[in-house]
Design an enzyme around this catalytic site. Sequence first.
Site, PDB file in Angstrom:
ATOM      1  N   GLY A  96      -7.084   4.073   1.959  1.00 59.38           N
ATOM      2  CA  GLY A  96      -7.157   4.298   3.402  1.00 59.38           C
ATOM      3  C   GLY A  96      -7.819   3.156   4.156  1.00 59.38           C
ATOM      4  O   GLY A  96      -8.351   3.354   5.249  1.00 59.38           O
ATOM      5  N   GLY A  97      -7.784   1.959   3.570  1.00 64.39           N
ATOM      6  CA  GLY A  97      -8.339   0.791   4.251  1.00 64.39           C
ATOM      7  C   GLY A  97      -9.860   0.748   4.285  1.00 64.39           C
ATOM      8  O   GLY A  97     -10.443  -0.119   4.934  1.00 64.39           O
ATOM      9  N   ILE A 120      -5.015 -13.356   1.939  1.00 62.20           N
ATOM     10  CA  ILE A 120      -3.730 -13.990   2.231  1.00 62.20           C
ATOM     11  C   ILE A 120      -3.514 -14.011   3.737  1.00 62.20           C
ATOM     12  O   ILE A 120      -3.701 -12.987   4.407  1.00 62.20           O
ATOM     13  CB  ILE A 120      -2.586 -13.235   1.524  1.00 62.20           C
ATOM     14  CG1 ILE A 120      -3.007 -13.057   0.074  1.00 62.20           C
ATOM     15  CG2 ILE A 120      -1.246 -13.939   1.718  1.00 62.20           C
ATOM     16  CD1 ILE A 120      -2.043 -13.229  -0.962  1.00 62.20           C
ATOM     17  N   HIS A 122       3.233  -6.551   4.311  1.00 58.15           N
ATOM     18  CA  HIS A 122       2.972  -5.527   3.307  1.00 58.15           C
ATOM     19  C   HIS A 122       4.336  -4.930   2.961  1.00 58.15           C
ATOM     20  O   HIS A 122       4.974  -4.298   3.804  1.00 58.15           O
ATOM     21  CB  HIS A 122       2.029  -4.452   3.873  1.00 58.15           C
ATOM     22  CG  HIS A 122       1.848  -3.283   2.949  1.00 58.15           C
ATOM     23  ND1 HIS A 122       0.638  -2.951   2.380  1.00 58.15           N
ATOM     24  CD2 HIS A 122       2.735  -2.373   2.479  1.00 58.15           C
ATOM     25  CE1 HIS A 122       0.802  -1.884   1.611  1.00 58.15           C
ATOM     26  NE2 HIS A 122       2.069  -1.510   1.649  1.00 58.15           N
ATOM     27  N   ASN A 157       0.242   3.373  -5.737  1.00 55.62           N
ATOM     28  CA  ASN A 157      -0.121   4.715  -5.275  1.00 55.62           C
ATOM     29  C   ASN A 157       0.625   5.727  -6.125  1.00 55.62           C
ATOM     30  O   ASN A 157       1.856   5.709  -6.189  1.00 55.62           O
ATOM     31  CB  ASN A 157       0.220   4.899  -3.802  1.00 55.62           C
ATOM     32  CG  ASN A 157      -0.695   4.083  -2.907  1.00 55.62           C
ATOM     33  OD1 ASN A 157      -0.258   3.411  -1.993  1.00 55.62           O
ATOM     34  ND2 ASN A 157      -1.982   4.109  -3.185  1.00 55.62           N
ATOM     35  N   ARG A 210       1.453   8.847  -6.023  1.00 57.42           N
ATOM     36  CA  ARG A 210       1.750  10.102  -5.315  1.00 57.42           C
ATOM     37  C   ARG A 210       2.913   9.867  -4.360  1.00 57.42           C
ATOM     38  O   ARG A 210       3.352   8.739  -4.195  1.00 57.42           O
ATOM     39  CB  ARG A 210       0.528  10.498  -4.478  1.00 57.42           C
ATOM     40  CG  ARG A 210       0.090   9.310  -3.604  1.00 57.42           C
ATOM     41  CD  ARG A 210      -0.867   9.668  -2.540  1.00 57.42           C
ATOM     42  NE  ARG A 210      -1.613   8.519  -2.071  1.00 57.42           N
ATOM     43  CZ  ARG A 210      -1.198   7.653  -1.145  1.00 57.42           C
ATOM     44  NH1 ARG A 210      -0.025   7.800  -0.565  1.00 57.42           N
ATOM     45  NH2 ARG A 210      -1.963   6.631  -0.791  1.00 57.42           N
ATOM     46  N   VAL A 222       3.101   8.965   2.750  1.00 60.65           N
ATOM     47  CA  VAL A 222       3.417   9.376   4.126  1.00 60.65           C
ATOM     48  C   VAL A 222       4.798   8.847   4.520  1.00 60.65           C
ATOM     49  O   VAL A 222       5.618   9.559   5.095  1.00 60.65           O
ATOM     50  CB  VAL A 222       2.349   8.812   5.096  1.00 60.65           C
ATOM     51  CG1 VAL A 222       2.740   9.076   6.540  1.00 60.65           C
ATOM     52  CG2 VAL A 222       0.975   9.376   4.801  1.00 60.65           C
TER      53      VAL A 222
HETATM   54  P1  ADP Z   1      -5.979   0.714   0.610  1.00 55.90           P
HETATM   55  O1  ADP Z   1      -5.807   1.281  -0.755  1.00 55.90           O
HETATM   56  O2  ADP Z   1      -7.336   0.947   1.187  1.00 55.90           O
HETATM   57  O3  ADP Z   1      -4.853   1.078   1.545  1.00 55.90           O
HETATM   58  P2  ADP Z   1      -4.734  -1.860  -0.046  1.00 55.90           P
HETATM   59  O4  ADP Z   1      -5.170  -2.638  -1.222  1.00 55.90           O
HETATM   60  O5  ADP Z   1      -3.455  -1.094  -0.167  1.00 55.90           O
HETATM   61  O6  ADP Z   1      -5.914  -0.874   0.412  1.00 55.90           O
HETATM   62  O7  ADP Z   1      -4.625  -2.811   1.217  1.00 55.90           O
HETATM   63  C1  ADP Z   1      -4.383  -2.307   2.513  1.00 55.90           C
HETATM   64  C2  ADP Z   1      -4.057  -3.439   3.458  1.00 55.90           C
HETATM   65  O8  ADP Z   1      -5.156  -4.373   3.518  1.00 55.90           O
HETATM   66  C3  ADP Z   1      -2.866  -4.288   3.063  1.00 55.90           C
HETATM   67  O9  ADP Z   1      -1.650  -3.723   3.460  1.00 55.90           O
HETATM   68  C4  ADP Z   1      -3.173  -5.576   3.814  1.00 55.90           C
HETATM   69  O10 ADP Z   1      -2.860  -5.471   5.184  1.00 55.90           O
HETATM   70  C5  ADP Z   1      -4.678  -5.690   3.668  1.00 55.90           C
HETATM   71  N1  ADP Z   1      -5.035  -6.492   2.467  1.00 55.90           N
HETATM   72  C6  ADP Z   1      -5.381  -6.024   1.251  1.00 55.90           C
HETATM   73  N2  ADP Z   1      -5.610  -7.032   0.389  1.00 55.90           N
HETATM   74  C7  ADP Z   1      -5.392  -8.182   1.050  1.00 55.90           C
HETATM   75  C8  ADP Z   1      -5.444  -9.569   0.714  1.00 55.90           C
HETATM   76  N3  ADP Z   1      -5.804  -9.988  -0.499  1.00 55.90           N
HETATM   77  N4  ADP Z   1      -5.129 -10.475   1.679  1.00 55.90           N
HETATM   78  C9  ADP Z   1      -4.772 -10.085   2.932  1.00 55.90           C
HETATM   79  N5  ADP Z   1      -4.720  -8.785   3.317  1.00 55.90           N
HETATM   80  C10 ADP Z   1      -5.022  -7.839   2.399  1.00 55.90           C
END
Ligand code: ADP
Length: 454
Positions: free
Chosen positions: A164-165, A203, A208, A290, A292, A295
């Site tokens: 969830g960020g 990055i 995404h 993920n 599961r 959404v």
């Molecule tokens: P969560 O599990 O909290 O959703 P994620 O690992 O899926 O976390 O990452 C969520 C978002 O965070 C990604 O879609 C991207 O926008 C940003 N993000 C994550 N890792 C990176 C990275 N190494 N570089 C740039 N953005 C990142």
Amino acid sequence: MIQKILIANRGEIALRIVRACRELGIKTLAVYSEADVQSLHVQLADEAICIGGPKSADSYLRVDRIISAAEIADVDAIHPGYGFLSENAKFAEQCESCNIKFIGPNSKTIRMMGDKSVAKDTVRKANVPTVPGSDGPVDSETEALKVARKIGYPVIIKAVAGGGGRGMRIAHNDVSFAKEYHVARGEAEKAFGNGAVYIEKYIDKPRHIEFQILADSHGHTLHLGERDCSVQRRHQKLIEEAPSPFLTSDLRKKMGKAAIRAAEAAEYESAGTVEFLVDQKGHFYFIEMNTRIQVEHPVTEEVTGIDLVKQQIHVANGQKLEFDQGDIKWEKHAIECRINAEDPGRNFAPSPGTIGLYYAPGGPGVRIDSHVYSGYSIPPYYDSMIGKLICTGTTRKLALERAYRSLSEYLIRGIKTTIPLHTAIMADPVFIEGKATTAYMEEFLTRTPPDLFT
Ligand code: ADP
């Protein structure tokens, strides 16, 4: 064979599962909190049991009460939806030990992929590219700083147990690193009860792009194509579409194969998602899996014609997938807008309350997944998402036009929602041209006068 399913969730996803079960002739049991008596899934399920107070910790996260309800109602399986207990390995284990089928992968896979650093390690061994970073969690600030300097700034500090960020911080130099490292750890400890973090290269302006996986218990693993989820605010998705306007068919093939290798490395079963970041040159990197239903699953359903929730149940029954990779076609374009009860004009403050008039759009290519209706009171205890608008067309242009048209018909009175924001995005040239990266929202909100999205 599964004849009755307990739905361990609420809101639109609970309703989505009720609908799939109805079509399959499977009985449903809704479990609900005191705050959700009015919810549509409670009214539409065959049976319903109240499992506790409004707070998630007193109801939707109470494993003991959910398992008791399952035993009282004599269900064969539990569908966890997304969020809540859906990626909780202990819950899956409890279901396994009570002989109740957990609709999802087994607890071992959930545990392995739930630790993001173990997940990265696992897929790297299967030749799937990952974002350069620390080898596993970093144990001290000194070690973390060493890693950050070695990979080079900017870096991102991420919670091993993240989701969830949350528990994610960016650092641009040694000074901000020292601060953000502790903030990330604190946030992770608070949100997940686990302060462990790892470091990754940050990055610049990536896309995404995630791949939908479907795997049965007979060793067949397929992918159902990608979803582009680059439109995010604070790392949380707002809009998702399939196919991605960025991918070439070559890159799609490569990433699809990598996603399958990642799922196979996790001995995956059921529906799951392999998430990647793709940089501007088209290099892709695994970030997480993920385990599961997500959404944004409807956009994949709309472009492939495959019902993912039914497939999860089919696989949970031990049956084989009835199609091969070559049978899966992506002949349409679909886009999903998450409708949140939030005020985009007030920094997305939650806007719970009672909905006055509710009128949902319809017409060709329009799907609404929502549990709300006129007179429904949105409880303040849960996620602010109150529905999803999914629009489909034979081309991206048509899907976008339908989304714009539907948003302008959508009436939700009495509360603030993200509908005006989505309408503005659907008319924004950068988005229309398919150029949105994960940096898009911040840039959009900075350059757009608030009265255009509130
Ligand atoms: P969560 O599990 O909290 O959703 P994620 O690992 O899926 O976390 O990452 C969520 C978002 O965070 C990604 O879609 C991207 O926008 C940003 N993000 C994550 N890792 C990176 C990275 N190494 N570089 C740039 N953005 C990142």
